[in-house]
Enzyme design. Sequence first.
Site, PDB file in Angstrom:
ATOM      1  N   ALA A 168       0.827  -1.332   0.003  1.00  0.00           N
ATOM      2  CA  ALA A 168       0.121  -0.043   0.101  1.00  0.00           C
ATOM      3  C   ALA A 168       0.971   1.239  -0.068  1.00  0.00           C
ATOM      4  O   ALA A 168       0.533   2.260   0.662  1.00  0.00           O
ATOM      5  CB  ALA A 168      -0.774  -0.007   1.299  1.00  0.00           C
ATOM      6  N   ARG A 224     -46.067  37.103  30.819  1.00  0.00           N
ATOM      7  CA  ARG A 224     -46.785  37.306  29.649  1.00  0.00           C
ATOM      8  C   ARG A 224     -47.131  38.801  29.777  1.00  0.00           C
ATOM      9  O   ARG A 224     -47.503  39.507  30.501  1.00  0.00           O
ATOM     10  CB  ARG A 224     -48.070  36.518  29.681  1.00  0.00           C
ATOM     11  N   LYS A 240      -4.247   6.785  -2.079  1.00  0.00           N
ATOM     12  CA  LYS A 240      -5.050   5.918  -2.517  1.00  0.00           C
ATOM     13  C   LYS A 240      -5.806   5.058  -1.434  1.00  0.00           C
ATOM     14  O   LYS A 240      -7.373   5.136  -1.402  1.00  0.00           O
ATOM     15  CB  LYS A 240      -4.661   4.820  -3.683  1.00  0.00           C
ATOM     16  N   LYS A 291     -29.535  17.784  22.097  1.00  0.00           N
ATOM     17  CA  LYS A 291     -28.068  17.375  22.342  1.00  0.00           C
ATOM     18  C   LYS A 291     -27.656  17.353  23.763  1.00  0.00           C
ATOM     19  O   LYS A 291     -28.147  18.105  24.368  1.00  0.00           O
ATOM     20  CB  LYS A 291     -27.364  18.829  21.806  1.00  0.00           C
ATOM     21  N   GLY A 345       1.794   3.042  -2.710  1.00  0.00           N
ATOM     22  CA  GLY A 345       1.534   3.813  -3.809  1.00  0.00           C
ATOM     23  C   GLY A 345       0.704   5.203  -3.537  1.00  0.00           C
ATOM     24  O   GLY A 345      -0.079   4.812  -2.588  1.00  0.00           O
ATOM     25  N   GLU A 375       2.737  -8.649 -17.849  1.00  0.00           N
ATOM     26  CA  GLU A 375       1.874  -7.262 -17.613  1.00  0.00           C
ATOM     27  C   GLU A 375       1.495  -6.775 -18.938  1.00  0.00           C
ATOM     28  O   GLU A 375       1.956  -6.981 -19.829  1.00  0.00           O
ATOM     29  CB  GLU A 375       2.827  -6.371 -16.986  1.00  0.00           C
ATOM     30  N   ARG A 410      -3.819   8.028 -10.362  1.00  0.00           N
ATOM     31  CA  ARG A 410      -4.998   8.160 -11.181  1.00  0.00           C
ATOM     32  C   ARG A 410      -6.283   8.524 -10.475  1.00  0.00           C
ATOM     33  O   ARG A 410      -7.445   8.929 -10.788  1.00  0.00           O
ATOM     34  CB  ARG A 410      -5.415   6.616 -11.679  1.00  0.00           C
TER      35      ARG A 410
END
Length: 511
Positions: free
Chosen positions: A9, A441, A22, A352, A11, A157, A15
């Site tokens: 992993a 009020r 990636k 919340k 790379g 390849e 692309r």
Amino acid sequence: MNVATVILAAGLGTRMKSDKAKVLHTVAGRPMIEYPVAMARALGSTRVVCVLGHQADKVREAVERRFGAGSIEVAIQSEQRGTGHAVLMAEPQLGDHDGLVLILYGDTPLLTRAVLERLVAGASSSTVTMMTARLPDPRGYGRVVRDSDGKFVKIVEEKDATDAEQRLDEINAGIYCGPAKFFFHTLASIGTNNAQGEIYLTDVMERAARQLGVVTVEAAADEVMGCNDRVDVAKADRIVRLRLAEELMRAGVAVRDPERLYVEPGVEVGRDTVLGPNVELRGKVKIGSGCVVEQGAVITDCTVGDRVHIKPYCVMSESTVANGAQIGPWCHIRPGSVIEDDVHLGNFVETKKTRMGRGAKANHLTYLGDADVGEKVNVGCGTITCNYDGYVKSRTVIEDGAFIGSDTQLVAPVTVGRGAVTAAGTTVYRDVPAGALALTRPELVFVEGWAERKREKMQARKGTNGVSGGAAGNVKHAPNFPKPKTKKKKQAPVKAKTKASVKGKPARRRG
Ligand code: UD1
Ligand code: CA
């Protein structure tokens, strides 16, 4: 045999056209790197070495967030010189590993456990297994070359393949299992004589075919896809989600539109629960049985009990909802909310850090933040806990059985005692004793005849300046009509019959 796993992993994934490595792009809500790590662990791998390069720290963090600190070992490949070179980077860790090495890619999230188990089971000290697939469109992959007896010869390849080889539809998935020592030993002597000038891991297989035995394990076409660009990621995302939806359905969950269920690995849903279209269940979500989760609900890191009805377009995070509650439509349950049994929360209600006690209701347009709401409390429409004064957050306590009239503002910190009532429109800025009525009020006044006079005046004015092209005299719908310039003596307002002297009078139940 003892299996160690190497995950490639390093790379960047050019692309992807992204600033993010990636393998950090997500498939069904999870960074791609999690998939092979989860597989390695599920297969009982004793050690997991990730070969990282681009954004190694971020990738390691992502893995450790999910699987815990120290869950993987990291080998750094600072320059990406090919898949074979990447495996060599794990030699310091695994060079004297006596068992098998399983090689996985960080960008291949669709492999299933079943096919990987076959791959590992087939490997031995004298056999290397490799995963293949037959694809209708094999472009972009290395092709598997066999002899006239169908025996594996080598992988070429695409960039190095002849026209005839390019027409082969059997591809190399890039996943292998075999004796670790054989891999490291062979890689040490492999050159870079190929179109990309890289050390190809695939070249190890040609040697394995000559020196050991190679057994191919065929995977389904939708398992081997490597995600090289965002189109691939979207395809993989859809496949993973559909698989998860199918798993849920097989376990008794009704999924109304599997294509439009956004669910992440690890989500739990009980039987006879119905999930509507566009429902998103993200992170650690557990939903009980007999629930209905309707269209567009987005639920992140929540626990939901049984028989809960979540109506359309609710957003819920980091909260718990107990049995029989009814939520929404359009509810926002924010972090730290604890919704107890049989609570009703209606449209446009936000909570919340709030507990809603058993059977409490807040059915319309309400904000409850930092509040502790007791059992069977009824919170009227438009109630607001004023929990923040610009400096600190304060709590509101509403004790069991209290009745909060519509449009009450509760200026925290404040407590409304057990069974107390607040009148509509009241601003509660001191604690309300149990059983009391709280009321603030302003006086209500009537100006007799005012509306009629106003109407006549506006009509007259319109007749003279012709503001509207419509029939003269009809100004009922002219709210922006200019103010009349002529001053007339105003009539004094008269007090309304009922003054704010309501001692002992019970509040009318509303809301
Ligand atoms: C590779 C295979 C190809 C196979 C395909 C399957 C080789 C030479 N080719 O091609 O036969 O059909 O996978 O998906 O092995 N990586 C590193 N360091 C590097 C190069 C790659 O860590 O120096 C990692 C990448 O990050 C990626 C994985 O290895 O996760 C595969 O590399 P990638 O460049 O995508 O290989 P492909 O050209 O797809
Ligand atoms: Ca690839």
